[in-house]
Design a protein around this motif. Structure first.
Motif, PDB file in Angstrom:
ATOM      1  N   PRO A 114      15.914  81.305 -38.680  1.00 17.59           N
ATOM      2  CA  PRO A 114      17.217  81.113 -39.320  1.00 17.59           C
ATOM      3  C   PRO A 114      18.084  82.373 -39.428  1.00 17.59           C
ATOM      4  O   PRO A 114      19.269  82.285 -39.738  1.00 17.59           O
ATOM      5  CB  PRO A 114      16.838  80.628 -40.723  1.00 17.59           C
ATOM      6  CG  PRO A 114      15.519  81.301 -40.995  1.00 17.59           C
ATOM      7  CD  PRO A 114      14.817  81.371 -39.662  1.00 17.59           C
ATOM      8  N   GLY A 115      17.506  83.546 -39.180  1.00 19.93           N
ATOM      9  CA  GLY A 115      18.238  84.787 -39.395  1.00 19.93           C
ATOM     10  C   GLY A 115      19.012  85.255 -38.181  1.00 19.93           C
ATOM     11  O   GLY A 115      18.901  84.707 -37.082  1.00 19.93           O
ATOM     12  N   PRO A 116      19.795  86.320 -38.351  1.00 24.54           N
ATOM     13  CA  PRO A 116      20.523  86.907 -37.220  1.00 24.54           C
ATOM     14  C   PRO A 116      19.561  87.546 -36.226  1.00 24.54           C
ATOM     15  O   PRO A 116      18.508  88.067 -36.610  1.00 24.54           O
ATOM     16  CB  PRO A 116      21.406  87.977 -37.880  1.00 24.54           C
ATOM     17  CG  PRO A 116      21.404  87.659 -39.340  1.00 24.54           C
ATOM     18  CD  PRO A 116      20.100  86.996 -39.619  1.00 24.54           C
ATOM     19  N   ALA A 117      19.926  87.509 -34.964  1.00 23.08           N
ATOM     20  CA  ALA A 117      19.109  88.123 -33.912  1.00 23.08           C
ATOM     21  C   ALA A 117      20.018  88.827 -32.916  1.00 23.08           C
ATOM     22  O   ALA A 117      21.051  88.289 -32.502  1.00 23.08           O
ATOM     23  CB  ALA A 117      18.259  87.077 -33.203  1.00 23.08           C
ATOM     24  N   LEU A 118      19.628  90.038 -32.552  1.00 26.19           N
ATOM     25  CA  LEU A 118      20.334  90.838 -31.553  1.00 26.19           C
ATOM     26  C   LEU A 118      19.394  91.030 -30.376  1.00 26.19           C
ATOM     27  O   LEU A 118      18.266  91.501 -30.541  1.00 26.19           O
ATOM     28  CB  LEU A 118      20.733  92.192 -32.139  1.00 26.19           C
ATOM     29  CG  LEU A 118      21.355  93.211 -31.181  1.00 26.19           C
ATOM     30  CD1 LEU A 118      22.713  92.720 -30.677  1.00 26.19           C
ATOM     31  CD2 LEU A 118      21.499  94.571 -31.875  1.00 26.19           C
ATOM     32  N   ILE A 119      19.837  90.654 -29.178  1.00 25.34           N
ATOM     33  CA  ILE A 119      19.003  90.732 -27.986  1.00 25.34           C
ATOM     34  C   ILE A 119      19.663  91.689 -26.999  1.00 25.34           C
ATOM     35  O   ILE A 119      20.803  91.481 -26.579  1.00 25.34           O
ATOM     36  CB  ILE A 119      18.835  89.337 -27.346  1.00 25.34           C
ATOM     37  CG1 ILE A 119      18.198  88.380 -28.361  1.00 25.34           C
ATOM     38  CG2 ILE A 119      17.982  89.414 -26.085  1.00 25.34           C
ATOM     39  CD1 ILE A 119      18.302  86.917 -27.966  1.00 25.34           C
ATOM     40  N   LEU A 120      18.937  92.745 -26.638  1.00 27.04           N
ATOM     41  CA  LEU A 120      19.468  93.774 -25.740  1.00 27.04           C
ATOM     42  C   LEU A 120      18.610  93.890 -24.488  1.00 27.04           C
ATOM     43  O   LEU A 120      17.382  93.754 -24.546  1.00 27.04           O
ATOM     44  CB  LEU A 120      19.501  95.135 -26.442  1.00 27.04           C
ATOM     45  CG  LEU A 120      20.273  95.262 -27.757  1.00 27.04           C
ATOM     46  CD1 LEU A 120      20.109  96.679 -28.320  1.00 27.04           C
ATOM     47  CD2 LEU A 120      21.737  94.933 -27.554  1.00 27.04           C
ATOM     48  N   ALA A 121      19.260  94.167 -23.379  1.00 25.99           N
ATOM     49  CA  ALA A 121      18.570  94.513 -22.131  1.00 25.99           C
ATOM     50  C   ALA A 121      19.458  95.492 -21.376  1.00 25.99           C
ATOM     51  O   ALA A 121      20.693  95.463 -21.496  1.00 25.99           O
ATOM     52  CB  ALA A 121      18.292  93.280 -21.280  1.00 25.99           C
ATOM     53  N   GLY A 122      18.850  96.372 -20.598  1.00 27.53           N
ATOM     54  CA  GLY A 122      19.613  97.345 -19.829  1.00 27.53           C
ATOM     55  C   GLY A 122      20.158  96.745 -18.548  1.00 27.53           C
ATOM     56  O   GLY A 122      19.494  95.944 -17.885  1.00 27.53           O
TER      57      GLY A 122
END
Length: 243
Positions: free
Chosen positions: A185-193
Protein backbone atom coordinates in the motif's frame (compact mmCIF):
# COMPACT_ATOMS: atom_id res chain seq x y z
CA UNK A 1 23.61 -10.23 11.27
CA UNK A 2 25.64 -7.10 11.98
CA UNK A 3 23.62 -3.85 11.80
CA UNK A 4 25.03 -0.32 12.09
CA UNK A 5 22.62 2.23 13.52
CA UNK A 6 23.52 5.84 12.74
CA UNK A 7 21.66 8.94 13.89
CA UNK A 8 19.23 9.99 16.61
CA UNK A 9 17.08 7.17 18.04
CA UNK A 10 14.00 9.36 17.65
CA UNK A 11 14.52 10.18 13.97
CA UNK A 12 12.53 8.43 11.22
CA UNK A 13 14.39 5.21 10.27
CA UNK A 14 15.74 4.29 6.83
CA UNK A 15 16.97 0.75 6.16
CA UNK A 16 19.70 0.56 3.49
CA UNK A 17 20.31 -2.88 1.91
CA UNK A 18 23.54 -3.38 -0.02
CA UNK A 19 24.12 -5.50 -3.11
CA UNK A 20 25.82 -8.87 -3.43
CA UNK A 21 29.59 -8.98 -3.06
CA UNK A 22 29.80 -5.72 -1.13
CA UNK A 23 28.65 -4.79 2.41
CA UNK A 24 27.14 -1.91 4.36
CA UNK A 25 30.15 0.26 3.54
CA UNK A 26 28.83 0.71 -0.02
CA UNK A 27 26.41 3.33 1.36
CA UNK A 28 29.20 5.60 2.66
CA UNK A 29 29.28 7.79 -0.50
CA UNK A 30 25.50 8.25 -0.24
CA UNK A 31 25.68 9.00 3.50
CA UNK A 32 28.09 11.89 2.85
CA UNK A 33 25.30 13.67 0.98
CA UNK A 34 22.35 12.85 3.26
CA UNK A 35 21.07 15.28 5.86
CA UNK A 36 21.07 14.28 9.53
CA UNK A 37 17.30 14.07 9.98
CA UNK A 38 17.11 10.29 9.44
CA UNK A 39 18.27 7.35 11.50
CA UNK A 40 20.03 4.88 9.25
CA UNK A 41 19.91 1.11 9.72
CA UNK A 42 22.73 -0.42 7.65
CA UNK A 43 23.19 -4.19 7.89
CA UNK A 44 25.94 -6.36 6.50
CA UNK A 45 23.82 -9.09 4.94
CA UNK A 46 24.60 -12.71 5.86
CA UNK A 47 27.86 -13.91 4.33
CA UNK A 48 29.10 -10.36 3.69
CA UNK A 49 31.44 -8.03 5.57
CA UNK A 50 31.03 -8.25 9.34
CA UNK A 51 28.37 -10.95 8.89
CA UNK A 52 30.70 -13.21 6.90
CA UNK A 53 30.74 -15.83 9.66
CA UNK A 54 27.08 -16.61 8.82
CA UNK A 55 26.65 -17.98 5.28
CA UNK A 56 23.93 -16.59 3.06
CA UNK A 57 21.26 -19.31 3.05
CA UNK A 58 18.45 -17.84 0.95
CA UNK A 59 16.43 -14.70 0.26
CA UNK A 60 13.67 -16.14 2.46
CA UNK A 61 16.00 -16.64 5.43
CA UNK A 62 17.51 -13.16 5.03
CA UNK A 63 14.10 -11.47 4.80
CA UNK A 64 13.12 -13.29 7.99
CA UNK A 65 16.21 -11.88 9.73
CA UNK A 66 15.58 -8.37 8.38
CA UNK A 67 11.96 -8.50 9.54
CA UNK A 68 13.23 -9.33 13.04
CA UNK A 69 15.41 -6.18 12.89
CA UNK A 70 12.45 -4.03 11.82
CA UNK A 71 10.15 -5.52 14.45
CA UNK A 72 12.33 -3.85 17.08
CA UNK A 73 11.53 -0.43 15.62
CA UNK A 74 8.60 1.57 16.98
CA UNK A 75 7.25 2.53 13.56
CA UNK A 76 7.21 1.29 9.96
CA UNK A 77 10.54 1.85 8.22
CA UNK A 78 11.49 3.30 4.85
CA UNK A 79 13.61 0.77 2.92
CA UNK A 80 16.05 1.30 0.05
CA UNK A 81 17.91 -1.58 -1.58
CA UNK A 82 20.41 -2.02 -4.38
CA UNK A 83 20.63 -5.10 -6.65
CA UNK A 84 20.51 -8.12 -4.30
CA UNK A 85 19.35 -5.74 -1.58
CA UNK A 86 16.65 -4.40 -3.90
CA UNK A 87 15.19 -7.88 -4.31
CA UNK A 88 15.17 -8.22 -0.52
CA UNK A 89 13.47 -4.82 -0.22
CA UNK A 90 10.73 -5.96 -2.62
CA UNK A 91 10.21 -9.16 -0.62
CA UNK A 92 10.07 -7.24 2.66
CA UNK A 93 7.45 -4.87 1.28
CA UNK A 94 5.43 -7.73 -0.24
CA UNK A 95 5.49 -9.95 2.84
CA UNK A 96 5.61 -7.49 5.73
CA UNK A 97 3.88 -4.27 4.66
CA UNK A 98 3.18 -3.70 8.35
CA UNK A 99 6.92 -3.08 8.82
CA UNK A 100 7.66 -1.13 5.61
CA UNK A 101 6.48 2.46 5.20
CA UNK A 102 7.82 2.91 1.66
CA UNK A 103 10.41 1.23 -0.53
CA UNK A 104 13.05 2.34 -3.07
CA UNK A 105 14.16 -0.41 -5.45
CA UNK A 106 17.44 0.18 -7.29
CA UNK A 107 18.42 -2.25 -10.07
CA UNK A 108 16.47 -5.35 -9.03
CA UNK A 109 16.42 -8.25 -11.49
CA UNK A 110 12.92 -9.77 -11.71
CA UNK A 111 13.30 -11.86 -14.88
CA UNK A 112 14.70 -15.32 -14.07
CA UNK A 113 17.47 -16.69 -16.25
CA UNK A 114 16.19 -19.47 -18.49
CA UNK A 115 19.14 -21.82 -17.90
CA UNK A 116 20.67 -21.11 -14.48
CA UNK A 117 22.35 -24.51 -14.20
CA UNK A 118 25.41 -23.84 -16.43
CA UNK A 119 25.97 -20.43 -14.84
CA UNK A 120 25.90 -21.84 -11.31
CA UNK A 121 28.17 -24.72 -12.35
CA UNK A 122 30.70 -22.23 -13.72
CA UNK A 123 30.38 -20.12 -10.57
CA UNK A 124 31.03 -23.19 -8.43
CA UNK A 125 34.30 -23.80 -10.26
CA UNK A 126 35.46 -20.17 -10.36
CA UNK A 127 34.25 -19.02 -6.92
CA UNK A 128 37.81 -18.97 -5.58
CA UNK A 129 38.73 -16.15 -7.96
CA UNK A 130 36.91 -13.69 -5.67
CA UNK A 131 39.69 -14.13 -3.12
CA UNK A 132 42.32 -12.83 -5.56
CA UNK A 133 42.91 -9.09 -5.44
CA UNK A 134 43.30 -8.70 -9.22
CA UNK A 135 39.88 -10.28 -9.79
CA UNK A 136 38.25 -8.25 -7.01
CA UNK A 137 39.63 -5.05 -8.53
CA UNK A 138 38.16 -5.98 -11.92
CA UNK A 139 34.74 -6.63 -10.35
CA UNK A 140 34.95 -3.38 -8.36
CA UNK A 141 35.35 -1.44 -11.57
CA UNK A 142 32.11 -2.92 -12.95
CA UNK A 143 30.28 -1.78 -9.81
CA UNK A 144 31.82 1.72 -9.86
CA UNK A 145 33.41 1.24 -6.43
CA UNK A 146 35.40 4.46 -5.75
CA UNK A 147 39.13 4.28 -5.11
CA UNK A 148 38.81 5.13 -1.41
CA UNK A 149 36.54 2.10 -0.87
CA UNK A 150 38.52 -0.32 -3.03
CA UNK A 151 40.39 -1.87 -0.05
CA UNK A 152 37.03 -2.53 1.63
CA UNK A 153 35.75 -4.22 -1.50
CA UNK A 154 38.84 -6.41 -1.82
CA UNK A 155 38.54 -7.42 1.85
CA UNK A 156 34.82 -8.15 1.57
CA UNK A 157 35.26 -10.14 -1.63
CA UNK A 158 37.96 -12.30 -0.04
CA UNK A 159 35.69 -13.09 2.91
CA UNK A 160 32.72 -14.41 0.90
CA UNK A 161 32.41 -18.19 1.03
CA UNK A 162 31.57 -20.43 -1.91
CA UNK A 163 28.22 -21.34 -0.28
CA UNK A 164 27.28 -17.69 0.20
CA UNK A 165 28.14 -16.92 -3.42
CA UNK A 166 26.16 -19.85 -4.81
CA UNK A 167 23.10 -19.31 -2.61
CA UNK A 168 22.93 -15.54 -3.13
CA UNK A 169 23.47 -15.71 -6.89
CA UNK A 170 21.14 -18.70 -7.22
CA UNK A 171 18.24 -16.84 -5.60
CA UNK A 172 19.16 -13.64 -7.45
CA UNK A 173 18.93 -15.15 -10.94
CA UNK A 174 15.71 -17.04 -10.11
CA UNK A 175 13.91 -14.00 -8.65
CA UNK A 176 10.43 -13.04 -9.86
CA UNK A 177 8.03 -10.27 -8.85
CA UNK A 178 6.43 -11.75 -5.69
CA UNK A 179 2.65 -12.06 -5.50
CA UNK A 180 2.31 -9.73 -2.51
CA UNK A 181 4.11 -6.87 -4.26
CA UNK A 182 0.97 -5.75 -6.12
CA UNK A 183 -0.82 -5.30 -2.77
CA UNK A 184 1.86 -3.15 -1.13
CA UNK A 185 0.00 0.00 0.00
CA UNK A 186 2.93 2.40 0.40
CA UNK A 187 4.87 4.59 -2.03
CA UNK A 188 7.52 2.87 -4.15
CA UNK A 189 10.37 4.33 -6.20
CA UNK A 190 11.90 2.07 -8.85
CA UNK A 191 15.23 3.04 -10.42
CA UNK A 192 17.40 1.48 -13.11
CA UNK A 193 20.39 2.85 -15.01
CA UNK A 194 20.00 3.74 -18.67
CA UNK A 195 23.25 1.93 -19.40
CA UNK A 196 22.29 -1.28 -17.64
CA UNK A 197 21.50 -4.47 -19.53
CA UNK A 198 18.06 -4.51 -21.13
CA UNK A 199 17.09 -7.26 -18.69
CA UNK A 200 17.37 -4.82 -15.80
CA UNK A 201 15.19 -2.20 -17.48
CA UNK A 202 12.58 -4.84 -18.29
CA UNK A 203 12.73 -5.97 -14.66
CA UNK A 204 12.11 -2.41 -13.45
CA UNK A 205 9.14 -2.09 -15.82
CA UNK A 206 7.64 -5.34 -14.51
CA UNK A 207 7.85 -4.08 -10.92
CA UNK A 208 6.22 -0.80 -11.95
CA UNK A 209 3.41 -2.50 -13.90
CA UNK A 210 2.61 -4.74 -10.93
CA UNK A 211 2.33 -1.74 -8.56
CA UNK A 212 0.49 1.11 -10.34
CA UNK A 213 1.16 3.73 -7.66
CA UNK A 214 4.94 3.25 -7.99
CA UNK A 215 7.27 5.72 -9.71
CA UNK A 216 9.63 4.34 -12.37
CA UNK A 217 12.75 6.29 -13.37
CA UNK A 218 15.50 5.31 -15.80
CA UNK A 219 18.60 7.22 -14.70
CA UNK A 220 20.58 8.63 -17.60
CA UNK A 221 24.34 8.10 -17.66
CA UNK A 222 24.27 5.30 -15.08
CA UNK A 223 24.99 1.59 -15.31
CA UNK A 224 24.51 -1.06 -12.63
CA UNK A 225 25.75 0.94 -9.68
CA UNK A 226 23.68 4.11 -9.28
CA UNK A 227 24.41 4.71 -5.55
CA UNK A 228 28.16 4.39 -6.13
CA UNK A 229 28.27 6.00 -9.56
CA UNK A 230 26.15 9.06 -8.70
CA UNK A 231 25.97 9.21 -4.88
CA UNK A 232 25.15 12.93 -4.63
CA UNK A 233 22.29 12.64 -7.11
CA UNK A 234 21.06 9.45 -5.47
CA UNK A 235 21.05 11.02 -1.99
CA UNK A 236 19.09 14.04 -3.24
CA UNK A 237 16.59 11.80 -5.04
CA UNK A 238 16.03 9.62 -1.98
CA UNK A 239 15.57 12.62 0.30
CA UNK A 240 13.09 14.21 -2.11
CA UNK A 241 11.20 10.90 -2.29
CA UNK A 242 11.18 10.57 1.49
CA UNK A 243 9.69 14.03 1.57
Amino acid sequence: MHVDRVGSPGAPPLLLLHGGGVAGWMWEPTRRHLTDDRRLLIPDLPGHGRSADQDYVSHDDTVHQLAAVLEREERPVAVAGFSLGAQLAVLLAARRPDLVDRVAVVSAQTVPLRAPGPMLALLRVTAGLAKHEWFARMQASALFVPDDLLPRYVQTSAGISRDTLLHAVGDNIAFRVPAGWSAFPGPALILAGAREKQLMKISAALLHEALPQSILEIVEGCGHGIPLQQPAWFARRIEAWLG
